[in-house]
Enzyme design. Sequence first.
Site, PDB file in Angstrom:
ATOM      1  N   MET A 154      14.281  24.525   2.918  1.00 30.77           N
ATOM      2  CA  MET A 154      14.119  23.884   1.754  1.00 30.77           C
ATOM      3  C   MET A 154      14.882  23.060   0.657  1.00 30.77           C
ATOM      4  O   MET A 154      14.044  21.769   1.150  1.00 30.77           O
ATOM      5  CB  MET A 154      13.051  24.839   1.513  1.00 30.77           C
ATOM      6  CG  MET A 154      12.583  24.107   0.239  1.00 30.77           C
ATOM      7  SD  MET A 154      11.280  25.315  -0.868  1.00 30.77           S
ATOM      8  CE  MET A 154       9.617  26.093   0.010  1.00 30.77           C
ATOM      9  N   LYS A 159       0.632  -0.989   0.143  1.00 39.20           N
ATOM     10  CA  LYS A 159      -0.329   0.126   0.407  1.00 39.20           C
ATOM     11  C   LYS A 159       0.890   1.137  -0.325  1.00 39.20           C
ATOM     12  O   LYS A 159       1.743   1.173   0.343  1.00 39.20           O
ATOM     13  CB  LYS A 159      -0.788  -0.071   1.062  1.00 39.20           C
ATOM     14  CG  LYS A 159      -0.362  -0.018   2.483  1.00 39.20           C
ATOM     15  CD  LYS A 159      -1.033   0.093   4.314  1.00 39.20           C
ATOM     16  CE  LYS A 159      -0.668   0.102   5.080  1.00 39.20           C
ATOM     17  NZ  LYS A 159      -1.160   0.290   6.327  1.00 39.20           N
ATOM     18  N   TYR A 198      18.657  29.661   9.802  1.00 37.78           N
ATOM     19  CA  TYR A 198      17.104  30.114   9.525  1.00 37.78           C
ATOM     20  C   TYR A 198      16.637  30.357  11.741  1.00 37.78           C
ATOM     21  O   TYR A 198      16.864  29.209  12.388  1.00 37.78           O
ATOM     22  CB  TYR A 198      15.671  29.956   9.109  1.00 37.78           C
ATOM     23  CG  TYR A 198      16.133  30.479   8.505  1.00 37.78           C
ATOM     24  CD1 TYR A 198      15.371  31.627   7.586  1.00 37.78           C
ATOM     25  CD2 TYR A 198      15.571  28.991   7.044  1.00 37.78           C
ATOM     26  CE1 TYR A 198      15.559  31.528   6.233  1.00 37.78           C
ATOM     27  CE2 TYR A 198      15.878  29.625   6.022  1.00 37.78           C
ATOM     28  CZ  TYR A 198      15.453  30.413   5.647  1.00 37.78           C
ATOM     29  OH  TYR A 198      16.019  31.058   3.527  1.00 37.78           O
ATOM     30  N   ARG A 210     -11.162   1.171  14.128  1.00 44.48           N
ATOM     31  CA  ARG A 210     -10.558   1.626  13.489  1.00 44.48           C
ATOM     32  C   ARG A 210     -11.895   1.617  11.715  1.00 44.48           C
ATOM     33  O   ARG A 210     -12.696   2.020  11.779  1.00 44.48           O
ATOM     34  CB  ARG A 210      -9.523   1.577  12.293  1.00 44.48           C
ATOM     35  CG  ARG A 210      -8.953   2.826  11.778  1.00 44.48           C
ATOM     36  CD  ARG A 210      -7.969   2.660  11.724  1.00 44.48           C
ATOM     37  NE  ARG A 210      -6.722   1.494  10.707  1.00 44.48           N
ATOM     38  CZ  ARG A 210      -6.221   1.785  11.089  1.00 44.48           C
ATOM     39  NH1 ARG A 210      -4.937   2.321  11.275  1.00 44.48           N
ATOM     40  NH2 ARG A 210      -5.006  -0.043  10.667  1.00 44.48           N
TER      41      ARG A 210
END
Length: 365
Positions: A304, A35, A256, A130
């Site tokens: 990033m 999956k 940062y 669930r």
Amino acid sequence: MPRPILATIHPAAVHHNLERARRAAPDARVWAVVKANAYGHGIERVFEGLRAADGFALLDLAEAERVRALGWRGPILLLEGVFEPRDLELCSRLGLWHAVHCDAQIDWLAAHKTQVPHRVFLKMNSGMNRLGFTPERYRSAWARLNALPQVDEISCMTHFSDADGPRGIAHQVQAFQTATRDLPGERCIANSAALLRHGGDAQVRLDWVRAGIVLYGSAPDHPERRAADWDLQPTMTLASRIIGVQQLQAGDTVGYGSRFTAQGPLGIGVVACGYADGYPRHCDTGTPVLVNGVRTRTIGRVSMDMLAVDLTPVPGAGLGAEVTLWGRAANGAVLPIDEVAQAGGTIGYELMCALAPRVPVVVQD
């Protein structure tokens, strides 16, 4: 030249981990769970390593079609069943087995016109809350399915909530056994954690086991146990290179927010990897990383596209030095993905699935 970050998938390690799962339950058949695009690895990339599985378990019809397109003619199981009535037609055409976890799915089967009866796994909610029928309702759901000409064979399954922890599985095993007593059909209850931690118990192995995260080299019970403790090999390596070097003095800060301040002279390497590549932003100073196969740490906040590493343990490292964010370095050293995930407040599963599309991926044994 392209940006130097690269993910490598290791099918031989996938195969090794599959065999490790099989050793834990030698008398059971193994579902290879693929999956979420094989936990971020890519179904097509890991398929060769999983050919020895007895079946493939996944979530949706698109994934099932991909597995069939690879030439697989054995069992395929939809773990969440179908999502709407028309999905049943494709299940018939592709020869899929599917879970049944709610009354609506039984209603859809009852209304389905087919010449090919379905093989289903009736899901029990044994405590995870669930999907599935509660133990009190399980036998009536089984009886409804058994009365349908559209259903060929009914197997029984459930899923453990605490197989990786101290609460364990005994209460759910007992609920499952009580509700399914004397019902015909195969049984499937063990996930990766149950397979590794409780696989010695014949009441857990049963007919089928579902090997998921174990196939991809991550320990389901980290940090109590490491992947190596279970003889699991890393199946994904994320690597990059140093693209810049800075020499800091006492009082200099990095990144940062100036989250790191040098206490004295310090060499750092700037690595072409950031949160836009799937590396967790929450990994703060001290997250383990390998430079030229030598263990060191990250410095400052992940941005990033870049992060910084401490070059103190590898003073000779400079531009172009190999950086292993997780997985296996060129010299064979291994940085478990679970350690990086722990530093970022998450789990190895999430890092695998979060690998960004912009990261090139190759397959290599």
